[in-house]
Design a protein around this motif. Structure first.
Motif, mmCIF file in Angstrom:
data_model
loop_
_atom_site.group_PDB
_atom_site.id
_atom_site.type_symbol
_atom_site.label_atom_id
_atom_site.label_comp_id
_atom_site.label_asym_id
_atom_site.label_seq_id
_atom_site.Cartn_x
_atom_site.Cartn_y
_atom_site.Cartn_z
ATOM 1 N N GLU A 121 2.249 -11.798 7.297
ATOM 2 C CA GLU A 121 3.237 -11.168 6.432
ATOM 3 C C GLU A 121 2.597 -10.468 5.244
ATOM 4 O O GLU A 121 3.029 -9.397 4.818
ATOM 5 C CB GLU A 121 4.262 -12.207 5.934
ATOM 6 C CG GLU A 121 5.170 -12.763 6.999
ATOM 7 C CD GLU A 121 4.535 -13.877 7.826
ATOM 8 O OE1 GLU A 121 3.392 -14.302 7.522
ATOM 9 O OE2 GLU A 121 5.166 -14.321 8.786
ATOM 10 N N ARG A 140 2.900 8.198 0.881
ATOM 11 C CA ARG A 140 4.108 9.027 0.844
ATOM 12 C C ARG A 140 4.398 9.518 -0.577
ATOM 13 O O ARG A 140 4.815 10.667 -0.773
ATOM 14 C CB ARG A 140 5.294 8.257 1.419
ATOM 15 C CG ARG A 140 5.164 8.111 2.928
ATOM 16 C CD ARG A 140 6.393 7.585 3.578
ATOM 17 N NE ARG A 140 6.165 7.461 5.009
ATOM 18 C CZ ARG A 140 6.837 6.660 5.788
ATOM 19 N NH1 ARG A 140 7.802 5.913 5.293
ATOM 20 N NH2 ARG A 140 6.587 6.613 7.071
ATOM 21 N N THR A 163 1.273 2.634 2.744
ATOM 22 C CA THR A 163 2.128 3.713 3.259
ATOM 23 C C THR A 163 2.961 4.304 2.137
ATOM 24 O O THR A 163 3.107 5.532 2.023
ATOM 25 C CB THR A 163 3.034 3.172 4.389
ATOM 26 O OG1 THR A 163 2.209 2.637 5.421
ATOM 27 C CG2 THR A 163 3.922 4.257 4.952
ATOM 28 N N MET A 164 3.504 3.448 1.259
ATOM 29 C CA MET A 164 4.286 3.908 0.115
ATOM 30 C C MET A 164 3.426 4.794 -0.784
ATOM 31 O O MET A 164 3.851 5.875 -1.230
ATOM 32 C CB MET A 164 4.826 2.713 -0.681
ATOM 33 C CG MET A 164 5.642 3.115 -1.912
ATOM 34 S SD MET A 164 6.085 1.703 -2.931
ATOM 35 C CE MET A 164 4.512 1.275 -3.643
ATOM 36 N N ARG A 165 2.201 4.376 -1.055
ATOM 37 C CA ARG A 165 1.297 5.162 -1.895
ATOM 38 C C ARG A 165 1.044 6.537 -1.270
ATOM 39 O O ARG A 165 1.105 7.568 -1.954
ATOM 40 C CB ARG A 165 -0.029 4.422 -2.081
ATOM 41 C CG ARG A 165 -0.993 5.221 -2.955
ATOM 42 C CD ARG A 165 -2.438 5.021 -2.667
ATOM 43 N NE ARG A 165 -2.745 5.268 -1.275
ATOM 44 C CZ ARG A 165 -3.857 4.848 -0.697
ATOM 45 N NH1 ARG A 165 -4.739 4.157 -1.372
ATOM 46 N NH2 ARG A 165 -4.092 5.098 0.569
ATOM 47 N N THR A 170 1.228 -7.230 6.386
ATOM 48 C CA THR A 170 2.334 -6.283 6.558
ATOM 49 C C THR A 170 2.753 -5.709 5.214
ATOM 50 O O THR A 170 2.980 -4.495 5.085
ATOM 51 C CB THR A 170 3.540 -6.984 7.239
ATOM 52 O OG1 THR A 170 3.102 -7.531 8.488
ATOM 53 C CG2 THR A 170 4.687 -6.028 7.462
ATOM 54 N N LEU A 171 2.847 -6.556 4.194
ATOM 55 C CA LEU A 171 3.183 -6.089 2.840
ATOM 56 C C LEU A 171 2.121 -5.118 2.329
ATOM 57 O O LEU A 171 2.450 -4.057 1.783
ATOM 58 C CB LEU A 171 3.317 -7.291 1.889
ATOM 59 C CG LEU A 171 3.492 -6.970 0.412
ATOM 60 C CD1 LEU A 171 4.822 -6.270 0.173
ATOM 61 C CD2 LEU A 171 3.384 -8.247 -0.417
ATOM 62 N N GLN A 172 0.861 -5.452 2.502
ATOM 63 C CA GLN A 172 -0.210 -4.574 2.042
ATOM 64 C C GLN A 172 -0.153 -3.223 2.761
ATOM 65 O O GLN A 172 -0.328 -2.171 2.138
ATOM 66 C CB GLN A 172 -1.574 -5.247 2.266
ATOM 67 C CG GLN A 172 -1.828 -6.413 1.337
ATOM 68 C CD GLN A 172 -3.116 -7.164 1.688
ATOM 69 O OE1 GLN A 172 -3.496 -7.259 2.853
ATOM 70 N NE2 GLN A 172 -3.767 -7.698 0.666
ATOM 71 N N GLY A 173 0.086 -3.250 4.056
ATOM 72 C CA GLY A 173 0.198 -2.011 4.815
ATOM 73 C C GLY A 173 1.364 -1.155 4.328
ATOM 74 O O GLY A 173 1.249 0.074 4.199
ATOM 75 N N ALA A 174 2.490 -1.808 4.043
ATOM 76 C CA ALA A 174 3.662 -1.073 3.539
ATOM 77 C C ALA A 174 3.360 -0.457 2.176
ATOM 78 O O ALA A 174 3.776 0.677 1.879
ATOM 79 C CB ALA A 174 4.864 -2.004 3.454
ATOM 80 N N LEU A 175 2.632 -1.167 1.316
ATOM 81 C CA LEU A 175 2.276 -0.623 0.003
ATOM 82 C C LEU A 175 1.351 0.589 0.144
ATOM 83 O O LEU A 175 1.500 1.582 -0.583
ATOM 84 C CB LEU A 175 1.620 -1.701 -0.867
ATOM 85 C CG LEU A 175 2.563 -2.787 -1.400
ATOM 86 C CD1 LEU A 175 1.761 -3.901 -2.069
ATOM 87 C CD2 LEU A 175 3.587 -2.206 -2.357
#
Length: 186
Positions: free
Chosen positions: A142, A156, A152-154, A145-150
């Motif tokens: 998890e 974008r 991706t957010m950066r 997954t959070l690190q990957g989402a962060l």
């Protein structure tokens, strides 16, 4: 039975053999006294011969009982000592398992907390407007997954900021051209 007992416990075998011999003499003497009593004789032999044989048999039985009690107590002490050793071994195994569990839990907690702290610091840096930080994503849990989402957010947000800069530059260029065209017209 006596042969097996003799190998396992020679003292008990000797006492049992002595009792058997004393009983054989008692039975033989009693039969003789009964025959004499039928003939009207032998009344004094009961106290003189039969009572000492009975006393000897009882003494041998008492010795056998005492010996077996001592053997039983020794066996019980041995079993008790073995049980104590097993209890100590089990207690030590439980303590070791508990310590190992605590150590593993602490390591796991530190690992998760460290990665969550890295993700939080990354997000705080992004929140200040700096879109340059990087972060290594390790694992498939998890937190990863959070690190990957962060990340991706950066990426974008960086794309949105770049698009806004381009649009702003285009608007600035168009505005300059309009202003220049207005001056030419005046």
């Amino acid at each position: 039975l006596l042969a097996d007992l003799g190998q396992a416990d020679p003292v008990a075998a000797d006492l049992l053999a002595r009792f058997t011999e004393e009983r054989r003499r008692f039975v033989q003497t009693r039969a003789q006294i009964q025959d004499d009593l039928l003939l009207g004789e032998g009344g004094t032999r009961i106290d003189a011969e039969l009572t000492p044989l009975t006393t000897a048999m009882l003494a041998t039985l008492d010795q056998l009982q005492k010996h077996l009690g001592e053997r039983s107590a020794a066996a019980s002490a041995t079993v008790t000592a073995s049980v104590r050793q097993a209890q100590v071994a089990l207690l030590l195994a439980c303590v070791l398992a508990l310590v190992a569990g605590i150590v593993l839990t602490q390591r796991l907690a530190r690992s998760v907390v460290r990665r969550v702290d890295q993700a939080a610091a990354f997000a705080q840096t992004i929140a200040t407007g700096d879109l340059r930080p990087t972060m290594t994503v390790a694992g498939r849990d998890e937190v990863a997954t959070l690190q990957g989402a962060l990340l991706t957010m950066r990426d974008r947000l960086a794309a949105i900021v770049a698009a806004l800069r381009d649009a702003s530059n285009s608007i600035g260029t168009a505005s300059s051209q309009i202003a220049s065209g207005n001056q030419d017209l005046s």
